[in-house]
Design an enzyme around this catalytic site. Sequence first.
Site, short mmCIF file in Angstrom:
data_model
loop_
_atom_site.label_atom_id
_atom_site.label_comp_id
_atom_site.label_asym_id
_atom_site.label_seq_id
_atom_site.Cartn_x
_atom_site.Cartn_y
_atom_site.Cartn_z
N MET A 1 9.47 -0.03 1.75
CA MET A 1 8.46 -0.83 1.01
C MET A 1 8.85 -2.31 1.05
SD MET A 1 6.64 0.08 -2.52
CE MET A 1 7.98 0.21 -3.62
N CYS A 2 7.88 -3.18 1.15
CA CYS A 2 8.10 -4.63 1.06
C CYS A 2 6.88 -5.23 0.37
CB CYS A 2 8.21 -5.25 2.45
SG CYS A 2 9.69 -4.78 3.35
N GLY A 3 7.00 -6.45 -0.04
CA GLY A 3 5.86 -7.15 -0.60
C GLY A 3 5.53 -8.36 0.26
N ARG A 32 8.65 -4.59 -5.16
CA ARG A 32 8.44 -3.94 -3.87
C ARG A 32 9.54 -4.28 -2.88
NH1 ARG A 32 3.30 -1.90 -2.82
NH2 ARG A 32 3.90 -1.89 -0.63
N THR A 149 8.96 -10.23 0.17
CA THR A 149 10.07 -9.63 -0.58
C THR A 149 10.43 -8.36 0.16
OG1 THR A 149 8.57 -8.37 -2.01
CG2 THR A 149 9.25 -10.55 -2.79
#
Lengths: 298, 230
Positions: A1-3, A32, A149
């Site tokens: 997961m990343c933002g 995230r 992020t």
Amino acid sequence: MCGIVGLLARRSDYRDDLGKLVTPMLDCMATRGPDSAGLALFRSPLETTSRRFALYAANIEYDWQSLADRCQRELDTQASLTFVENHAALVSPVAVNTFKAWLKKTAPEVHLLSVGQSIEIYKDEGHPEEIARRFHFSEMAGTHAVGHTRMATESAVSPAHAHPFTAGEDFCLVHNGSLSNPYSVRRKLESLGIAFETDNDTEAGCRFLEWRMREGDTLETAIEVAQAELDGFYTFLMATADKMVLVRDAFACKPAVVAETDDYVAVSSEFRSLAHLPDIKHAHVYEPAPEQIYSWSV
Amino acid sequence: MVSLKQLDLTDLSVRQVNEYLHGELLEERPAGVEILNPDGLHSIAAGLDTEVEIDILGHAGYFIAGMNQRARVTIHGNVGWSVAENMMSGVVRVKGHASECAGASGHGGLLVIEGDASSRCGISLKGTEIVVGGSVGHFSAFMAQAGTLVVCGDAGPNLGDSLYEATIYVRGSIHSFGADAQEEEMQADDFEKVAELLSRAEMNYDAREFKRVSSARSLYHWNADAHQEY
């Protein structure tokens, strides 16, 4: 997961407040991606033929002034310097390749994060809120910015593996997802003489797009070519000096939401990081469709 | 008795709001609950098991009204992923659009989305009835086992891929069917079912405009000769 987050200001006073508006977006997406973060900021282009070189050193007490002095002396050029901790921006009319060769020889401990007339990049390992605070993201002004992020899934956690990734000039990419064929893309590009700095999958996507643009494609056409070439999951948010572009893969497993008003275009992985934006209640809020290329000009 | 309870998410955490809905609410028995400033937050009004009217005023995040039982939850805005996932009973109504996986794995109850739902709407559906006023994205009703998906607009690519015994009704165009999904002729009980669901969802369409999509059941048994081509 990343933002991922992005903000393009359409109203001039929002350009002054760009950092103030985009920082809470990035902070909110820390859930995230808590291991590293970065922000690419696009300012109004430099008026001369100068370039802005964004630099990184592992040492937070790096002697940037001395590097700038040596640059001026040894390359017989002008160089104005701004720096915060382990990041610096050097504005100079020196030829890009001359500077790159000089930097590699003179200060191999310094990494060139970005080059261009508009772009400036800050990225590091650590919690996004801490990174935003360290580099004073909320005080930054510019036309548009994209941030990331990271929660690493496929390569190491390091400042170099943090997003945004750049290639060429005034181009950057942030990515939520994972590519399945980065090594075949990389082999193809390496055979064309394109050098890589990390083993990260996103770097393969970034360099592929920049290679297509150097071959004459627009960013949008380059993305169409990349859609056939890249395998895997992605929500890509990209920026050049004059636009911000978004695309999701055919399966659209990685989220994205867009909020548009007459005053700004905001993109994020989740709506909650847009909720603080001015007049958000009247924004046109929508989920970008799979495979469709969304492009917004400055 | 409190006539209307207001809970403001600018002052309270989602956990505090949900704790109220799971605890104090049962003693206070308000006529209704309004949740203010959801601002895209996740898991609001999840896991309810009581007959209560809840209005969420604004755009909300993921897993809204997940695992719902008996409650009637209305979201006056858009929702993120997996609204009403694993719903058992009750009614969840989204006045705006819903993101991916709306109604995922739901066993019962009614989910109404007045706007569009994006991809994988009704994925692995197990009995919930879903009515979408707008269109649905790709792979909707993927592996849906029981229940109904009614789409008043258009359906995106791969509708009903690997469908089991859930039934899909589509009023508009269908971009493409997924593996093993096929259009079938509407029968009297289909018209009745669609009319009943449209009425409960308060959607003003004629059941005669809908097409029926269900499983061809050719994937129910392993076919070694298919060479993984379906």
